[in-house]
Design an enzyme around this catalytic site. Structure first.
Site, PDB file in Angstrom:
ATOM      1  N   GLU A  64      29.113   8.288 -21.362  1.00 23.24           N
ATOM      2  CA  GLU A  64      29.456   7.621 -22.629  1.00 23.24           C
ATOM      3  C   GLU A  64      30.979   7.667 -22.806  1.00 23.24           C
ATOM      4  O   GLU A  64      31.706   8.100 -21.919  1.00 23.24           O
ATOM      5  CB  GLU A  64      28.761   8.300 -23.817  1.00 23.24           C
ATOM      6  CG  GLU A  64      29.176   9.741 -24.049  1.00 23.24           C
ATOM      7  CD  GLU A  64      28.357  10.443 -25.141  1.00 23.24           C
ATOM      8  OE1 GLU A  64      27.426   9.846 -25.705  1.00 23.24           O
ATOM      9  OE2 GLU A  64      28.668  11.625 -25.413  1.00 23.24           O
ATOM     10  N   ASP A  85      35.610  11.527 -31.864  1.00 23.76           N
ATOM     11  CA  ASP A  85      35.692  10.261 -31.113  1.00 23.76           C
ATOM     12  C   ASP A  85      36.937   9.451 -31.473  1.00 23.76           C
ATOM     13  O   ASP A  85      36.843   8.236 -31.752  1.00 23.76           O
ATOM     14  CB  ASP A  85      34.462   9.368 -31.389  1.00 23.76           C
ATOM     15  CG  ASP A  85      33.132  10.097 -31.267  1.00 23.76           C
ATOM     16  OD1 ASP A  85      33.026  10.988 -30.422  1.00 23.76           O
ATOM     17  OD2 ASP A  85      32.201   9.737 -32.014  1.00 23.76           O
TER      18      ASP A  85
HETATM   19  O1  FUB Z   1      29.898  10.644 -32.365  1.00 22.18           O
HETATM   20  C1  FUB Z   1      28.607  10.290 -31.951  1.00 22.18           C
HETATM   21  C2  FUB Z   1      28.542  10.199 -30.472  1.00 22.18           C
HETATM   22  O2  FUB Z   1      28.871  11.461 -29.885  1.00 22.18           O
HETATM   23  C3  FUB Z   1      29.512   9.251 -29.829  1.00 22.18           C
HETATM   24  O3  FUB Z   1      29.185   7.904 -29.997  1.00 22.18           O
HETATM   25  C4  FUB Z   1      29.451   9.755 -28.440  1.00 22.18           C
HETATM   26  O4  FUB Z   1      30.424   9.263 -27.590  1.00 22.18           O
HETATM   27  C5  FUB Z   1      29.571  11.248 -28.674  1.00 22.18           C
HETATM   28  O5  FUB Z   1      30.905  11.631 -28.856  1.00 22.18           O
END
Ligand code: FUB
Length: 321
Positions: free
Chosen positions: A236, A15
């Site tokens: 997301e 991320d």
């Molecule tokens: O890294 C944990 C979670 O996985 C992130 O918050 C999401 O966007 C996904 O990448």
């Protein structure tokens, strides 16, 4: 696109949120680790406990990468229970504000803020999360007038499906994940998709200055994307940046594993869907940021190839767009 460069083969980092601070690309990733927690659709296996910050000397594709060590530890966040997920940083009034998501002690995702005099920390957390915050993946976007906005939200493990109009209208007990390819609490496939949220921050950066609004993504006819449109709807990993007078919103489609791009002439949108910018990578999640260096545009993202496909152990990469 160029070949990608793995930025930190020594450890698992995911991320990546990249900015230019003090003349260097500075990266704020999640710090993946092997927790032994079985893989579940609610993301329990992403059980991260701290953040590191990284800088690159010069060109992102070739410059020396430096790990500045732990910049925030979950043990130092009074309100947090577990799962330090994605974060991002904005410079506000000469200080650096790290916005991060974690589950509170009731296992509800909230967004916190921690501050430092230096972009490479360490960051001191506030005692409480941002009032009215929820869900995951904060992106801190600074507009040309200096106002800073948080864009956030994430489906399934990110809990966005529990909320309507900024209120938790469903409990964790109702939150069955997923049923027939969607969470039980998501809208029906032919209804409008759930949206990422956008809210301006107060001038000091510690609170929302307004109620979070929907950042609506529409198709070429101006119709909001449907919840069943899994290859285009938001899941997301919000990232907002500006190119000239155009706001560019990029995001993950989650279960179809794409990164997509939508644009608007207005900060609050609606944003018109444009294109896919990255196809599926090794591992379930796709998450990224976009930063400029010497007038060139770079995509920072991750995959799970170095860990042999263990989706909770991701490695950050960069490539020129
Ligand atoms: O890294 C944990 C979670 O996985 C992130 O918050 C999401 O966007 C996904 O990448």
């Amino acid at each position: 696109m160029s070949e990608a460069r793995y930025l930190w083969p020594e450890d698992y980092m995911a991320d990546p949120s990249a900015h230019v601070f003090n003349g260097k690309i500075t990266i704020y990733p999640s710090h993946d680790r092997e927790s032994g927690i079985p893989e579940r659709d609610n993301g329990d296996h992403f059980d991260m406990k701290d953040y590191h910050a990284f800088t690159i000397d010069g060109d992102p594709m070739t410059g020396k990468v430096t790990d500045h060590g732990v910049v925030l530890d979950i043990a130092d966040v009074p309100w947090a229970g577990r799962q330090l997920w994605d974060n991002d940083v904005a410079e506000i009034g000469g200080r650096y504000h790290l916005y991060f998501c974690a589950k509170d002690r009731s296992d509800v995702f909230r967004i916190g803020v921690a501050t430092s005099d230096s972009p490479t920390g360490p960051f001191k957390p506030e005692p409480e999360p941002i009032p009215g915050s929820y869900s995951i993946d904060p992106c801190a976007f600074k507009d040309d007038d200096g106002s800073v906005y948080l864009v956030f939200g994430g489906l399934w493990g990110g809990q966005l499906q529990r909320y309507r109009d900024n209120k938790a209208v469903h409990s964790a007990e109702e939150d069955t994940l997923p049923v027939d390819g969607r969470a039980a609490l998501e809208p029906q496939p032919d209804e409008a998709a759930l949206c990422p949220k956008i809210a301006r921050l107060t001038a000091d950066g510690f609170a929302f200055a307004e109620a979070p609004r929907d950042l609506v993504i529409v198709d070429g006819d101006g119709v909001p994307l449907r919840a069943g449109d899994h290859s285009r709807r938001f899941f997301e990993a919000s990232w907002l940046h500006k190119e000239g007078d155009t706001y560019v919103f990029t995001y993950s489609t989650g279960d179809t594993h794409l990164l997509c791009r939508a644009t608007s002439k207005s900060l609050y949108g609606p944003y018109t869907f444009q294109s896919e910018i990255l196809g599926p990578q090794v591992g379930w999640t796709t998450h990224h940021s976009i930063a400029f260096w010497n007038g060139r545009r770079y995509l920072f993202h991750h995959d799970s190839a170095p860990s042999g496909g263990r989706t909770w152990l991701r490695s950050m990469k960069v490539k020129e767009l």
